[in-house]
Design an enzyme around this catalytic site. Structure first.
Site, PDB file in Angstrom:
ATOM      1  N   ARG A  98      84.247  63.432 -21.532  1.00  0.00           N
ATOM      2  CA  ARG A  98      84.104  62.646 -20.292  1.00  0.00           C
ATOM      3  C   ARG A  98      84.042  63.223 -19.049  1.00  0.00           C
ATOM      4  NH1 ARG A  98      88.864  59.331 -20.955  1.00  0.00           N
ATOM      5  NH2 ARG A  98      89.721  60.607 -19.604  1.00  0.00           N
ATOM      6  N   TYR A 124      69.574  50.602   1.712  1.00  0.00           N
ATOM      7  CA  TYR A 124      69.559  50.201   0.312  1.00  0.00           C
ATOM      8  C   TYR A 124      70.451  48.766   0.086  1.00  0.00           C
ATOM      9  CZ  TYR A 124      69.649  49.902  -4.601  1.00  0.00           C
ATOM     10  OH  TYR A 124      69.638  49.254  -5.846  1.00  0.00           O
ATOM     11  N   ASP A 175      72.909  59.143   2.521  1.00  0.00           N
ATOM     12  CA  ASP A 175      71.996  58.912   1.257  1.00  0.00           C
ATOM     13  C   ASP A 175      70.572  59.436   1.649  1.00  0.00           C
ATOM     14  OD1 ASP A 175      70.056  57.869  -0.267  1.00  0.00           O
ATOM     15  OD2 ASP A 175      71.166  55.988  -0.558  1.00  0.00           O
ATOM     16  N   LYS A 215      65.335  58.564  -8.853  1.00  0.00           N
ATOM     17  CA  LYS A 215      64.123  58.417  -7.867  1.00  0.00           C
ATOM     18  C   LYS A 215      63.390  59.758  -8.039  1.00  0.00           C
ATOM     19  CE  LYS A 215      66.051  54.614  -6.978  1.00  0.00           C
ATOM     20  NZ  LYS A 215      65.518  53.270  -7.572  1.00  0.00           N
TER      21      LYS A 215
HETATM   22  C1  PLP Z   1      67.998  54.851  -1.294  1.00  0.00           C
HETATM   23  C2  PLP Z   1      68.721  54.436  -2.469  1.00  0.00           C
HETATM   24  N1  PLP Z   1      70.023  54.692  -2.642  1.00  0.00           N
HETATM   25  C3  PLP Z   1      70.619  54.395  -3.958  1.00  0.00           C
HETATM   26  C4  PLP Z   1      70.068  53.539  -4.933  1.00  0.00           C
HETATM   27  C5  PLP Z   1      70.720  53.288  -6.250  1.00  0.00           C
HETATM   28  O1  PLP Z   1      70.395  54.204  -7.108  1.00  0.00           O
HETATM   29  P1  PLP Z   1      70.367  53.601  -8.703  1.00  0.00           P
HETATM   30  O2  PLP Z   1      69.730  52.561  -8.843  1.00  0.00           O
HETATM   31  O3  PLP Z   1      70.290  54.717  -9.429  1.00  0.00           O
HETATM   32  O4  PLP Z   1      72.046  52.981  -8.911  1.00  0.00           O
HETATM   33  C6  PLP Z   1      68.727  53.354  -4.639  1.00  0.00           C
HETATM   34  C7  PLP Z   1      67.744  52.518  -5.813  1.00  0.00           C
HETATM   35  O5  PLP Z   1      66.990  52.000  -5.506  1.00  0.00           O
HETATM   36  C8  PLP Z   1      68.023  53.687  -3.352  1.00  0.00           C
HETATM   37  O6  PLP Z   1      66.757  53.305  -3.413  1.00  0.00           O
END
Ligand code: PLP
Length: 388
Positions: free
Chosen positions: A57, A109, A182, A207
């Protein structure tokens, strides 16, 4: 790089990625290390765990390889990978304490914004959504001593607004808060937020890092791990937010070509942005690489070697024309997500749903690595057909 004593930071990101830090399996000398699937590890006869691995884990060597590569690419001291980008992001917010004040962008997001405005608030965080690209607005929103985390996304979904990382770090730090970025859309090839003063970098590794639309993963990388990072580590270990070993392997394999994919996608996106800027059926192109972008100067300061593969078009003729355009593409894939080798197109307001700040005429484009002339031709014919 086969010299295990070599320090990773001596090499350029392209070299680090291509060799996945040059890890070689000690037992077999395999240049592609095995996927470690064991959920438990042998204790030494004298009752110690010298391998550093106890239980699956918290502990997995394949996962650690992925983490080491992400940390090296970001110039971070440490990294953790998680089961998704959302899992990584929420792990950081949940390491704060109820009552703590956090700031996040007004436009970001969507799923994370929704979680912050609902569950995180219910759990006790005081969340303020601010135009973080406006440094004055950010400075006015921090509460010295009470704001514990400033979260920015740059460039930010789906308008590709750029927030100045260095300015945000100065504001956050003066208030006693950490700055988390982010950096999913920028990738460490274009922006390394820690070099601009950020404390924590987050990636939806689903991504660009993984890059082939076949693995869901997330990552946090940190400069100067402190009590906040230790709480993230404890939660990750106790709650089992760790990425699975097969996904970690796919992530490592994807990252080996990250620099090549990002360079190709960025070059194509810039070309598409320039060509669609002059298109009769496009009202506006949102892309940080265009001189007309409102934060182009900040983009030039903190983005190197390109401006990323993400752009949005605002379609002349409004929502109906935008949806009709997406309906008529043949090459672009009509799908959500981003950062894969195949190009995706999405009417973003449809997936974000009611309450979205996304303009209804906006199509979000994730540029893949196909021939940019093919990508232009396909979207051009779709725009023209939608306007017939
Ligand atoms: C800029 C951004 N941050 C976070 C996320 C979240 O990632 P996940 O879909 O892997 O949970 C995304 C998903 O589209 C994103 O585009």
């Amino acid at each position: 790089m086969t010299d295990e004593r070599a320090t990773p930071r001596r090499w350029s990101p392209r070299t680090l990625a291509a060799q996945a830090l040059g890890h070689v399996d000690a037992a077999s000398r395999a240049v592609v290390p095995p996927i470690h699937i064991s959920t438990t590890y042998l204790r030494d006869p004298d009752n110690q765990y010298r391998s550093g691995n106890v239980y699956g884990r918290p502990d997995n060597p394949t996962v650690r390889e992925a983490e080491a590569l992400i940390a090296a690419l970001e110039g971070a001291d440490a990294a953790f990978v998680f089961g998704s980008g959302m899992s990584a992001a929420t792990a950081l917010f949940l390491a704060l304490a109820p009552g703590d004040h956090v700031i996040a962008p007004k436009v970001m997001y969507w799923s994370l914004r929704t979680w912050l405005a609902t569950e995180a608030t219910r759990w006790g965080l005081a969340v303020d959504l601010v135009e973080t690209a406006d440094t004055g607005a950010l400075a006015a929103a921090v509460i010295p001593g009470r704001t514990k985390l400033v979260w920015i996304e740059t460039p930010a979904n789906p308008l590709w607004t750029v927030t100045d990382i260095a300015a945000s770090a100065a504001i956050a730090h003066a208030a006693g808060a950490a700055l988390a970025v982010d950096s999913t859309a920028a990738t460490p090839l274009i922006t390394r937020p820690i070099e601009h003063g950020a404390d924590i970098v987050m990636h939806a590794a689903t991504k660009y890092l993984a890059g082939h639309s076949d693995v869901v993963a997330g990552a946090l990388a940190v400069r100067g791990p402190g009590p906040l990072w230790e709480r993230v580590a404890r939660n990750r270990s106790q709650l089992g937010q760790i990425l699975g070993p097969f996904e970690a392997f796919l992530l490592i394999r994807g990252m080996r070509t990250l620099p090549l994919r990002v360079a190709a996608a960025s070059a194509s996106a810039l070309r598409l942005a320039e060509r669609f800027s002059a298109h009769p059926h496009v009202a506006a192109v949102l892309y940080p690489g265009l001189a007309s972008h409102p934060q182009h100067a900040a983009a030039l300061r903190q983005m190197q070697g390109g401006f990323g593969g993400m752009l949005s078009l605002r379609v002349a003729g409004g929502e109906r024309a935008a949806i009709a355009t997406a309906a008529r593409v043949a090459l672009w894939k009509r799908a959500t997500s981003l950062g894969g080798v195949e190009s995706l197109i999405e009417h973003r307001a449809s997936i974000e749903g009611p309450g979205t700040p996304c303009p209804p005429d906006l199509l979000r484009l994730s540029t893949g690595i196909e021939d940019p002339d093919d990508l232009f031709a396909d979207l051009d014919q779709a725009l023209r057909a939608a306007h017939d």
